[in-house]
Enzyme design. Structure first.
Site, short mmCIF file in Angstrom:
data_model
loop_
_atom_site.label_atom_id
_atom_site.label_comp_id
_atom_site.label_asym_id
_atom_site.label_seq_id
_atom_site.Cartn_x
_atom_site.Cartn_y
_atom_site.Cartn_z
N ALA A 158 -1.14 14.41 1.38
CA ALA A 158 -1.94 13.29 0.89
C ALA A 158 -3.40 13.61 1.23
O ALA A 158 -3.85 13.41 2.36
CB ALA A 158 -1.50 11.99 1.55
N GLY A 183 -9.75 13.70 1.13
CA GLY A 183 -11.09 14.27 1.03
C GLY A 183 -11.77 14.34 2.37
O GLY A 183 -12.83 14.95 2.52
N GLY A 184 -11.17 13.71 3.39
CA GLY A 184 -11.71 13.76 4.74
C GLY A 184 -11.22 14.99 5.49
O GLY A 184 -10.32 15.70 5.04
N CYS A 189 -0.47 -0.58 3.77
CA CYS A 189 -0.64 0.56 2.87
C CYS A 189 0.28 1.72 3.22
O CYS A 189 0.86 2.34 2.34
CB CYS A 189 -2.10 1.02 2.89
SG CYS A 189 -2.41 2.50 1.91
N CYS A 207 -10.84 0.81 3.77
CA CYS A 207 -11.20 1.90 2.85
C CYS A 207 -11.64 1.40 1.49
O CYS A 207 -12.44 2.04 0.81
CB CYS A 207 -10.04 2.87 2.71
SG CYS A 207 -8.60 2.20 1.84
#
Length: 360
Positions: free
Chosen positions: A6, A9-10, A97, A196
């Site tokens: 998953a 982008g971090g 989530c 987020c």
């Protein structure tokens, strides 16, 4: 194995992907496209963000799939988030989530694409059953300052069976050093904000803009612990249990928020000592690493992510809830937040803190 990562982008998910490749796995990146409010339109992709993602995937030499999770995220995370504020609660969207979206919808998409496992950049560990039919165990990460097990208590056994957590034995500092050493810094955004999907980080404004009834629940009475009327508040969604700032009631000693009652639109306040609670009721309980107990269980209970776990007895109730009785009264037990139960490094389970009627 063919492992889906998953990829947010971090640096954490990026490092996890790198470690998986180093271990010899076939790695495929899956990015969740989520609605983001406050920067671009919620249902438009952020071109800069997605451009960076493609660049990162190229650097890693792994394929990238972008999964549109916006509609399901609205239904399963944002709508309950707003509903919680309407009920005078303080929700934690991450604990919703992770089992519902990341290890729910995204895992389904990854398995359909042929993945054997889904990995994330969480700083947690996974205990594998020692015998067939045994339970997987969710364990805290070795980096105590970055441990994220609190946010994953809602995972079920069938989800843990597909999970990989490559950063469980890593430290955040080692991840930062790796990102700098390999020149990833220019492509990695700053650490994500607490919520987020709210780019500005201003959840109060978000509730105002996306909860139509917010204006109807604006001003209301403020009462102290004795029930005495002492002023007016500007909207219950602006407050949370334990809050000191923003009450604006002249006094010789500070007031703190004790409770929110949306039925009467009343904000209850009191002194610091009034925030202490010797027990808490927890519902929607998920026993992640152990079978649901029939007898009281000794555990350490974390009431917030940064809360120091407090020793307590967990008493199962007939209706599936549990009553937590602390050895030492705890401050600001906040309805809507998660209470997570630990036995050493093992996450036994957790649930959602419930409201108690406020009576003078």
């Amino acid at each position: 194995m063919r492992v889906a990562i998953a990829l947010s982008g971090g640096m954490d998910s990026l490092r996890a992907a790198w470690l998986l490749k180093e271990a010899g796995h076939e790695v495929v990146a899956f990015h969740m496209r989520l609605p983001t409010f406050g920067s671009v339109d919620a249902f438009e992709a952020d071109p800069q963000r997605e451009s960076n993602l493609w660049a990162l995937a190229h650097r890693l030499d792994i394929p990238l799939f972008v999964v549109d999770c916006r509609e399901i995220f609205l239904q399963k995370v944002i709508d309950p988030f707003l509903q919680a504020y309407a009920e005078g609660l303080t929700p934690n969207p991450c604990v919703v989530c992770n089992p519902g979206i990341k290890f729910g919808y995204l895992l389904q998409q990854a398995l359909k694409a042929g993945a054997d496992k889904l990995a994330t950049g969480h700083y947690v560990r996974l205990g594998v059953p020692e015998r067939p039919g045994g339970r997987y165990a969710l364990l805290s990460g070795l980096d105590a300052r970055k441990d994220q097990s609190y946010f994953l208590y809602g995972l079920r056994q069938e989800q843990l069976a597909y999970a990989l957590f490559p950063l469980g034995k890593e430290t955040k500092e080692s991840t930062r050093l790796w990102a700098r050493t390999h020149g990833f810094d220019p492509l990695i955004p700053e650490e994500s904000q607490e919520i987020c999907f709210i780019a500005s980080g201003d959840y109060r404004r978000f509730v105002q803009e996306h909860w139509p009834q917010a204006a109807l629940h604006a001003e209301g009475p403020v009462r102290d612990a004795s029930g005495a009327y002492i002023g007016r508040h500007k909207g219950l969604y602006l407050y949370t249990v334990g809050q000191r700032r923003g009450i604006n009631i002249p006094s010789t000693a500070p007031y703190y928020v004790l409770a929110l009652d949306p039925k009467t639109n009343t904000l209850w306040v009191g002194r610091s000592q009034d925030l202490l609670a010797s027990e808490a009721l927890v519902a929607q309980v998920n026993w992640v690493s152990v079978d649901p107990p029939m007898e009281p269980v000794r555990a350490f209970v974390r009431l917030r992510h940064q809360h120091r776990p407090a020793p307590a007895w967990i008493h199962p109730q007939a209706n599936g809830t549990v009553c937590v009785r602390f050895d030492v009264p705890q401050r600001a037990v906040t309805p809507g937040q998660a209470a997570v139960f630990y036995d050493g490094n093992t996450v036994l389970g957790g649930g959602v803190l419930q409201k108690k009627p406020m009576e003078p």
